[in-house]
Scaffold this motif. Structure first.
Motif, short mmCIF file in Angstrom:
data_model
loop_
_atom_site.label_atom_id
_atom_site.label_comp_id
_atom_site.label_asym_id
_atom_site.label_seq_id
_atom_site.Cartn_x
_atom_site.Cartn_y
_atom_site.Cartn_z
N MET A 1 -15.34 0.95 -70.11
CA MET A 1 -16.68 0.95 -69.51
C MET A 1 -16.72 1.87 -68.29
N ILE A 2 -17.76 2.67 -68.18
CA ILE A 2 -17.90 3.58 -67.05
C ILE A 2 -18.33 2.79 -65.81
N LYS A 3 -17.58 2.93 -64.73
CA LYS A 3 -17.88 2.21 -63.49
C LYS A 3 -18.20 3.15 -62.33
N HIS A 4 -17.65 4.36 -62.37
CA HIS A 4 -17.84 5.32 -61.28
C HIS A 4 -18.44 6.61 -61.82
N VAL A 5 -19.28 7.24 -60.99
CA VAL A 5 -19.95 8.49 -61.38
C VAL A 5 -19.68 9.55 -60.32
N PHE A 6 -19.24 10.72 -60.78
CA PHE A 6 -18.99 11.84 -59.88
C PHE A 6 -19.74 13.07 -60.36
N LEU A 7 -20.30 13.82 -59.42
CA LEU A 7 -20.92 15.11 -59.71
C LEU A 7 -19.96 16.21 -59.29
N THR A 8 -19.93 17.28 -60.07
CA THR A 8 -19.12 18.44 -59.72
C THR A 8 -19.94 19.70 -59.90
N GLY A 9 -19.46 20.80 -59.38
CA GLY A 9 -20.17 22.06 -59.47
C GLY A 9 -19.76 22.96 -58.32
N PRO A 10 -20.13 24.24 -58.37
CA PRO A 10 -19.75 25.17 -57.30
C PRO A 10 -20.44 24.85 -55.99
N PRO A 11 -19.94 25.34 -54.86
CA PRO A 11 -20.59 25.11 -53.57
C PRO A 11 -22.03 25.61 -53.57
N GLY A 12 -22.92 24.84 -52.96
CA GLY A 12 -24.32 25.23 -52.86
C GLY A 12 -25.17 24.89 -54.06
N VAL A 13 -24.59 24.21 -55.06
CA VAL A 13 -25.33 23.90 -56.28
C VAL A 13 -26.31 22.75 -56.08
N GLY A 14 -26.10 21.93 -55.05
CA GLY A 14 -27.01 20.83 -54.78
C GLY A 14 -26.45 19.45 -55.10
N LYS A 15 -25.12 19.32 -55.09
CA LYS A 15 -24.51 18.02 -55.41
C LYS A 15 -24.93 16.94 -54.42
N THR A 16 -24.89 17.29 -53.13
CA THR A 16 -25.26 16.30 -52.11
C THR A 16 -26.71 15.89 -52.25
N THR A 17 -27.59 16.84 -52.54
CA THR A 17 -29.01 16.53 -52.72
C THR A 17 -29.22 15.56 -53.86
#
Length: 209
Positions: A1-17
């Motif tokens: 079962m999926i419990k944690h979610v992570f976003l990835t991508g190059p710098p400035g792509v908007g992960k924090t947003t």
């Protein structure tokens, strides 16, 4: 079962947003959230460093554009490119947040934000231990960000990618609206799967507003 979610991508792509939007939706669903974001600091039109900011708004230095003062004073200096990492400042603000994760019943589910698990943060061995403990916590889901693979692999990042209870999504640039929206919707679907139906509806409504 999926419990944690992570976003990835190059710098400035908007992960924090994207993470902030999901957090806003979760707050509207009355989900308990702790953790921190990383925000860039600019002066005179240029980036001079990064701050770590808690979800409640407390702020501390993570790094600043460096010079040779630290090394000349005999202090150990942690650097990523041109930036000198202020390890004591980061640890003093971030580490106590992890202590809020433990405790509570199995039904008292909460979300912990880690933005991000990157080179600067990984200078801290205490941070690495705290992340591992939180990943194994039974009543906490992590919503976080990790960098895309580049150069020498980062041990903890590769651990996160390899876990069976983690789902990693690729974030698209803001100009790529379908990709960006798909990442956000997918993140919400996975992150909120343990919420009551009423909570899921509130969260989805907040995202559309």
């Amino acid at each position: 079962m999926i419990k944690h979610v992570f976003l990835t991508g190059p710098p400035g792509v908007g992960k924090t947003t994207l993470v902030q939007k999901v957090c806003d939706a979760m707050k509207s669903a009355e989900v308990t959230i702790h953790g921190f974001y990383t925000e860039e600091v600019r002066a005179g039109g240029r980036r001079i460093g990064f701050d770590v900011v808690t979800v409640s708004g407390e702020r501390a230095h993570l790094s600043r554009v460096g010079n040779d003062s630290g090394a000349s004073a005999g202090r150990r200096e942690y650097r990523v490119g041109q930036y000198v990492v202020d390890l004591p400042s980061f640890e003093n603000l971030a580490l106590p947040l992890f202590r809020q994760v433990g405790g509570g019943s199995a039904d008292d589910r909460r979300v912990f934000v880690i933005d991000e698990i990157g080179k600067m943060e990984l200078f801290s061995q205490a941070f690495i231990r705290a992340v591992r403990q939180t990943l194994d916590c039974s009543n906490c889901s992590i919503l976080g960000t990790i960098p895309i693979p580049k150069g020498k692999p980062l041990g903890l990042v590769e651990e996160v990618r390899g876990r069976a209870d983690v789902k990693v999504f690729m974030a698209g640039f803001a100009s790529e609206k379908p990709s960006c929206q798909h990442s956000l919707s997918s993140t919400v679907d996975v992150s909120f799967q343990w919420l009551p139906m009423d909570g899921q509806k509130k969260s989805q409504k907040a995202l559309k507003s």
